[in-house]
Design an enzyme around this catalytic site. Structure first.
Site, PDB file in Angstrom:
ATOM      1  N   LYS A   1       0.841  -1.191   0.000  1.00 22.88           N
ATOM      2  CA  LYS A   1       0.000   0.000   0.000  1.00 22.88           C
ATOM      3  C   LYS A   1       0.885   1.253   0.000  1.00 22.88           C
ATOM      4  CE  LYS A   1      -3.536  -2.110   3.004  1.00 22.88           C
ATOM      5  NZ  LYS A   1      -4.743  -2.015   2.175  1.00 22.88           N
TER       6      LYS A   1
ATOM      7  N   ARG B   1      -9.661 -11.940   2.897  1.00 21.50           N
ATOM      8  CA  ARG B   1     -10.537 -13.044   2.494  1.00 21.50           C
ATOM      9  C   ARG B   1      -9.828 -14.390   2.603  1.00 21.50           C
ATOM     10  NH1 ARG B   1     -11.203 -10.138  -3.155  1.00 21.50           N
ATOM     11  NH2 ARG B   1     -10.874  -8.439  -1.664  1.00 21.50           N
TER      12      ARG B   1
END
Length: 481
Positions: free
Chosen positions: A264, A338
């Site tokens: 990020k 996830r």
């Protein structure tokens, strides 16, 4: 914060008063405040969310008064009531008032369970501020607030439940707000153990070797680059020994997310301590459920870890396995939540024998584009189960919105080189949820994405800057009701 229910109309002993009033009944019984003049001058008309602060003389002292507008009686929602009462409290708190009263017994406001619950919850939550690491903070005197009502004993149980819910919300906020150099998987597991001992639920923590034995390969792929080992946290509460049904909660527990090799930007990492908002929600809910002795069996799990960068990081282009046996193509290592959720989901379905399961996570930035910070996004394979959750959110003054599941979306999570891909594309909130749903064992299931609601950029109403404790109270009501 000390909150009491008091049967009195004597206001002389208070330094501050909160007076909620309806627009269509602009009057106060026994309190000398010129509401008619304020209305004519348009300084205060009791419009929803509007407050007006003034000083009055009461006996030999001056009292700070905050008038809180509730709008029209038939239009007020629980959410609006919470935030409006919170704003009134904040207004007095800014004046450093330590001895205050919220007046319900003035013939303007109906004294009922909903209003009492809102008053207690709103004030406790609005009073919270995260300043654990401020070295120059002054020790302040505890605020004492009396809620003036008739027949106080009738509402003691309501007050007790409201205090449990508000304080459990604060527990979740505080977990999220701790910096990631403090709140890592080990610290989180230790804190949950203490909470379990205090509130009365069982806690089991699995370490690295046990996680490997369970073949949680997707979870371990995310966790392996961190110097801090993952901790798989299991919380069990048996509130109904005569019933075999078990409600399952799965919370995303990324105590920090760098994005991995798909790193990020700095601006995107600063608040990534909040990536455990789902874990905080189920932990807070377990605290409330257990303390309130809800008659329901509930199991919650959190696959706690960090998503970091090292020579052994998992890579874009890798194909990994999962506890459920399905292979996954890695399109982006920043789609890590996830991967931890699917192994946690498979565990709770196959090992804890739950009958219904809900997972909750700060999962996708796409959720912010769906519902912003006003509501959490959700998908579900069971309409009745979702309606129960929707009602639970309404009882809490929180909002949720159900997204559609179309066959076309289910095709997007498939991959030509593996069974599934962790980057299925748009609509990202739905496809990410469907990816997790591949491991729900075909049970009634709800996926809740709180990426837009778990962290507040500024304080407003019941919220302070930082973690919001979102979904703690709805998950409590889902178990209770």
């Amino acid at each position: 914060m000390k909150i009491s229910l008091i049967e009195t109309k004597e206001i002389n002993k208070y330094d501050g008063l909160i007076l909620p009033v309806y627009e269509d009944k602009l009057e106060l019984d026994g309190i000398d405040i010129p509401l008619d003049k304020l209305k004519k001058s348009k300084r205060f008309e009791a419009k929803l969310g509007k407050t007006y602060k003034m000083t009055i003389s009461s006996g030999d002292k001056l009292v700070e008064v905050v008038l809180v507008g509730l709008g029209k009686k038939d239009d007020i929602s629980y959410r609006k009531l919470l935030n409006t009462l919170a704003d009134g409290f904040r207004s007095l708190k800014k004046e450093n008032i330590k001895n205050m009263a919220l007046i319900f017994n003035n013939d303007n406001i109906e004294i009922n369970d909903v209003n009492i619950k809102a008053a207690v919850e709103s004030i406790i939550m609005a009073d919270y501020k995260f300043d654990d690491y401020k070295t120059d903070k002054e020790e302040s005197e505890e605020i004492s607030l009396d809620i003036l009502v008739d027949n106080a004993s009738n509402f003691e149980d309501v007050k007790k439940e409201a205090m449990i819910l508000a304080n459990s919300n604060i527990i979740a906020r505080n977990l999220v707000n701790q910096p990631a150099n403090i709140m890592n998987p080990l610290k989180l597991s230790e804190d949950v153990k203490k909470l379990g001992e205090e509130k009365g639920f069982e806690v089991e923590v699995l370490g690295l070797s046990e996680i490997k034995e369970l073949k949680m390969d997707a979870y371990l792929s995310v966790a392996k680059a961190s110097a801090i080992e993952p901790k798989f946290i299991i919380m069990r509460y048996k509130g109904d020994s005569e019933n075999e049904d078990i409600l399952g909660y799965v919370g995303k527990g990324l105590t920090y997310d760098s994005g991995g090799l798909s790193i990020k930007p700095t601006s995107g990492m600063v608040t990534m301590k909040s990536d455990m908002g789902g874990a905080a929600a189920v932990i807070g809910a377990m605290c409330a459920i257990s303390e309130a002795k809800v008659k329901r069996n509930v199991v919650s799990v959190v696959a706690a870890c960090e998503n970091m960068i090292a020579g052994n990081s998992y890579r874009p282009g890798d194909i990994i396995n999962s506890m459920g046996g399905k292979t996954i193509f890695i399109g982006n290592t920043d789609a890590e939540g996830r991967l931890t959720l699917i192994d946690a989901m498979n565990y709770i379905v196959t090992k804890e024998n739950v009958n219904k399961v809900l997972d909750i996570a700060t999962l996708t930035g796409a959720a912010i584009y769906c519902t912003g910070d006003a509501a959490s996004a959700a998908i579900s394979n069971d309409s009745e189960f979702f309606m129960d959750l929707d009602n639970s959110f309404k009882l809490s003054g929180e909002q949720i919105w159900r997204m559609p599941i179309f066959d076309e979306y289910k095709e997007l999570i498939k991959h030509e080189e593996a069974d599934l891909t962790n980057t299925a594309g748009n609509p990202g909130t739905v496809t990410a949820g469907l990816f997790v749903g591949e491991f729900n064992g075909d049970l009634p299931w709800i996926h809740v994405d709180i990426a837009g609601t778990a962290f507040a950029k500024k304080g407003n109403g019941i919220l302070s800057k930082g973690g919001t404790g979102i979904a703690v109270r709805p998950l409590y009501y889902l178990a209770k009701n």
